[in-house]
Design a protein around this motif. Structure first.
Motif, PDB file in Angstrom:
ATOM      1  N   ALA A   3      43.457  56.920  58.262  1.00  0.00           N
ATOM      2  CA  ALA A   3      42.879  55.579  58.159  1.00  0.00           C
ATOM      3  C   ALA A   3      42.836  54.880  59.513  1.00  0.00           C
ATOM      4  O   ALA A   3      41.929  54.092  59.793  1.00  0.00           O
ATOM      5  CB  ALA A   3      43.676  54.750  57.152  1.00  0.00           C
ATOM      6  N   VAL A   4      43.826  55.166  60.373  1.00  0.00           N
ATOM      7  CA  VAL A   4      43.801  54.606  61.726  1.00  0.00           C
ATOM      8  C   VAL A   4      42.581  55.134  62.478  1.00  0.00           C
ATOM      9  O   VAL A   4      41.846  54.380  63.126  1.00  0.00           O
ATOM     10  CB  VAL A   4      45.091  54.955  62.490  1.00  0.00           C
ATOM     11  CG1 VAL A   4      44.978  54.538  63.957  1.00  0.00           C
ATOM     12  CG2 VAL A   4      46.293  54.292  61.845  1.00  0.00           C
ATOM     13  N   VAL A   5      42.363  56.442  62.391  1.00  0.00           N
ATOM     14  CA  VAL A   5      41.213  57.053  63.058  1.00  0.00           C
ATOM     15  C   VAL A   5      39.905  56.465  62.514  1.00  0.00           C
ATOM     16  O   VAL A   5      38.950  56.248  63.254  1.00  0.00           O
ATOM     17  CB  VAL A   5      41.241  58.586  62.879  1.00  0.00           C
ATOM     18  CG1 VAL A   5      39.981  59.219  63.461  1.00  0.00           C
ATOM     19  CG2 VAL A   5      42.485  59.175  63.539  1.00  0.00           C
ATOM     20  N   GLU A   6      39.882  56.167  61.216  1.00  0.00           N
ATOM     21  CA  GLU A   6      38.690  55.581  60.590  1.00  0.00           C
ATOM     22  C   GLU A   6      38.498  54.117  60.976  1.00  0.00           C
ATOM     23  O   GLU A   6      37.418  53.561  60.781  1.00  0.00           O
ATOM     24  CB  GLU A   6      38.801  55.680  59.068  1.00  0.00           C
ATOM     25  CG  GLU A   6      38.800  57.102  58.536  1.00  0.00           C
ATOM     26  CD  GLU A   6      39.290  57.176  57.099  1.00  0.00           C
ATOM     27  OE1 GLU A   6      39.506  56.094  56.497  1.00  0.00           O
ATOM     28  OE2 GLU A   6      39.450  58.297  56.585  1.00  0.00           O
ATOM     29  N   PRO A  52      41.371  48.259  58.808  1.00  0.00           N
ATOM     30  CA  PRO A  52      42.165  47.147  59.361  1.00  0.00           C
ATOM     31  C   PRO A  52      43.643  47.183  59.020  1.00  0.00           C
ATOM     32  O   PRO A  52      44.487  46.932  59.883  1.00  0.00           O
ATOM     33  CB  PRO A  52      41.477  45.914  58.753  1.00  0.00           C
ATOM     34  CG  PRO A  52      40.053  46.347  58.544  1.00  0.00           C
ATOM     35  CD  PRO A  52      40.149  47.782  58.135  1.00  0.00           C
ATOM     36  N   ALA A  53      44.011  47.471  57.770  1.00  0.00           N
ATOM     37  CA  ALA A  53      45.438  47.481  57.404  1.00  0.00           C
ATOM     38  C   ALA A  53      46.188  48.569  58.164  1.00  0.00           C
ATOM     39  O   ALA A  53      47.344  48.372  58.566  1.00  0.00           O
ATOM     40  CB  ALA A  53      45.587  47.680  55.897  1.00  0.00           C
ATOM     41  N   ALA A  54      45.558  49.724  58.357  1.00  0.00           N
ATOM     42  CA  ALA A  54      46.192  50.802  59.116  1.00  0.00           C
ATOM     43  C   ALA A  54      46.340  50.422  60.582  1.00  0.00           C
ATOM     44  O   ALA A  54      47.367  50.707  61.212  1.00  0.00           O
ATOM     45  CB  ALA A  54      45.379  52.088  58.977  1.00  0.00           C
ATOM     46  N   LEU A  55      45.332  49.748  61.133  1.00  0.00           N
ATOM     47  CA  LEU A  55      45.407  49.307  62.535  1.00  0.00           C
ATOM     48  C   LEU A  55      46.498  48.264  62.720  1.00  0.00           C
ATOM     49  O   LEU A  55      47.189  48.253  63.746  1.00  0.00           O
ATOM     50  CB  LEU A  55      44.054  48.735  62.965  1.00  0.00           C
ATOM     51  CG  LEU A  55      42.882  49.727  63.005  1.00  0.00           C
ATOM     52  CD1 LEU A  55      41.606  49.015  63.387  1.00  0.00           C
ATOM     53  CD2 LEU A  55      43.172  50.873  63.972  1.00  0.00           C
ATOM     54  N   GLU A  56      46.678  47.413  61.719  1.00  0.00           N
ATOM     55  CA  GLU A  56      47.744  46.414  61.791  1.00  0.00           C
ATOM     56  C   GLU A  56      49.104  47.092  61.802  1.00  0.00           C
ATOM     57  O   GLU A  56      50.003  46.710  62.565  1.00  0.00           O
ATOM     58  CB  GLU A  56      47.640  45.454  60.610  1.00  0.00           C
ATOM     59  CG  GLU A  56      48.709  44.367  60.625  1.00  0.00           C
ATOM     60  CD  GLU A  56      48.600  43.432  59.436  1.00  0.00           C
ATOM     61  OE1 GLU A  56      49.631  42.845  59.058  1.00  0.00           O
ATOM     62  OE2 GLU A  56      47.487  43.286  58.879  1.00  0.00           O
TER      63      GLU A  56
END
Length: 438
Positions: free
Chosen positions: A337-340, A343-347
């Protein structure tokens, strides 16, 4: 009698001369072999010039090396631009022997087979179940080795050396695993014993992060720096340290065990985006999975927890359900999800990057390396992760080291293991090559 003191001196001198001559032939052969291994092929004359020996001395050594199967005379070099007799070409037989590089982690086992030049000719890997015991891990590793050897059309009889990297604290002199919290069933000598029994060649065990550091310097892009720290960041956190071009192990061979840093008791993380009231309660306590305080706050479990909480706050039920459905693979799901760019994963990544930056600042203050390489699963996050780390490190008073992600990622350990195997062959079999005394 005055002459009695020298009785047998001629025989002794003859033996010394013979031993010295044999030693010089071995030294010559080692120099020739070292040069040949760096070239595709060379003529005998060019080889003699390169190593500073007479053509006759080189020819004697080459004949001995050919008998051992280490070199091969090729066709004459019929270059039309040259006058006179065509040159005799000779090459190093990299296929004369093979080495294994092995990596064991709680998630998987990885295997690579290489020839004596270091060229990888076969690889294989197998996932490990969450409940895999020590015996099952070893058998999975051995079956993965067997598949890789079959793919390379080799048998264990073709192996000259094998090296393996595992988590935990390993005594490299004995191969005894002293402590391995993430895979406690492998503690002791079970892995070394079974590998030696099955492979029939010398086997070396070491900490996986230390081997990964050597692999990254060998095969990673622009990693020949003599001042480097490579941090494996995943479920657990550990570091390999290179000082003055050499791997630094420390007095107990566990230098770089940064997962056991305890930065939280002093309230370094109170306030801000990651304030959850749990820091004081969790600091100084023993994690049920054997995690150290630092990896407890930046490792895979915490990243999943932060991502789930961020998804809850954002009302992203789809992502929250995706994490829950992933089960044991939730960490990988969050990294995806970070690679995608979710937003929640980036947070979540930003929260742990803020904490992780404090660890880098400690490493910088003590070691001041030129470069910190992020390896392990988090390397998948690439520039997104590096940007977050650089942003938080910009607040530190000292200039911070350059940051990069590993180019080898999960394969760094097997490449470091291959390098160690090749270096052991260099030391034990190529350092002084046995030649004929006649």
């Amino acid at each position: 009698m005055p002459g009695h003191r020298y009785e047998g001196l001629g025989e002794v001198m003859e033996q010394l001369v013979a031993a010295g001559t044999q030693f010089m032939r071995e030294v010559n052969a080692a120099a020739i072999l070292s040069k040949l291994r760096a070239e595709t092929s060379m003529s005998v004359s060019a080889l003699a010039k390169a190593v500073g020996l007479s053509r006759q001395a080189v020819t004697r050594s080459l004949n001995a090396l050919a008998e051992e199967g280490l070199v091969e005379f090729g066709p004459l070099d019929r270059d039309a631009r040259r006058a006179g007799r065509p040159a005799q070409l000779v090459r190093f037989r990299a296929e004369a022997g093979h080495v294994l590089g092995l990596s064991i982690s709680p998630q998987d086992v990885r295997v690579a087979v290489a020839d004596l030049s270091g060229s990888v000719i076969a690889t294989d890997a197998a996932q490990l179940g969450p409940d895999a015991g020590g015996a099952q891990v070893v058998e999975t590793l051995l079956s993965t080795v067997a598949r890789a050897l079959r793919a390379a059309d080799l048998t264990t009889g073709d192996l000259w050396f094998a090296s393996a990297g595992t988590p935990g604290i390993v005594d490299p002199a004995s191969g005894f695993i002293k402590l391995i919290p993430s895979m406690p069933e492998l503690a002791g000598d079970i892995l070394l014993r079974r590998l030696r029994e099955t492979l029939g060649c010398p086997v070396y065990l070491d900490n996986d992060v230390k081997l990964a550091t050597q692999g990254e310097r060998w095969r990673g892009a622009r990693r020949r720096e003599d001042s480097l720290v490579m941090v494996h960041w995943g479920e657990r956190v550990g570091a390999g340290i290179v000082l003055n071009g050499e791997l630094y192990r420390g007095a107990s061979n566990d230098a770089g065990d940064v997962g056991f840093l305890d930065l939280f008791a002093e309230g370094l993380f109170t306030g801000g985006a990651d304030a959850d009231g749990a820091d004081a309660a969790r600091s100084g306590t023993r994690h049920p999975h054997g995690l150290g305080p630092f990896e407890d706050r930046v490792g895979g479990e915490e990243i999943v927890r932060q991502a789930a909480a961020a998804a809850e706050r954002a009302g992203d039920g789809v992502f929250r359900a995706r994490i829950e459905a992933a089960g044991e693979r939730a960490f990988e799901a969050v990294l995806d999800a970070v690679v995608e760019g979710r937003p929640a994963a980036l947070e979540a990544i930003d929260v742990v990057a803020r904490r992780f930056a404090k660890g880098i600042a400690v490493i910088r203050a003590i070691l001041n390396p030129r470069l910190v390489v992020i390896g392990g699963p988090l390397a998948r996050c690439g520039e997104t992760l590096l940007a977050a780390l650089r942003r938080h490190l910009a607040r530190e008073p000292l200039d911070q080291p350059a940051l990069e992600v590993s180019t080898l990622q999960e394969d760094a350990v097997v490449h470091g293991a291959l390098l160690h195997s090749l270096e052991e062959i260099e030391r034990t079999r190529f350092g002084l090559v046995r030649t004929r005394s006649s």
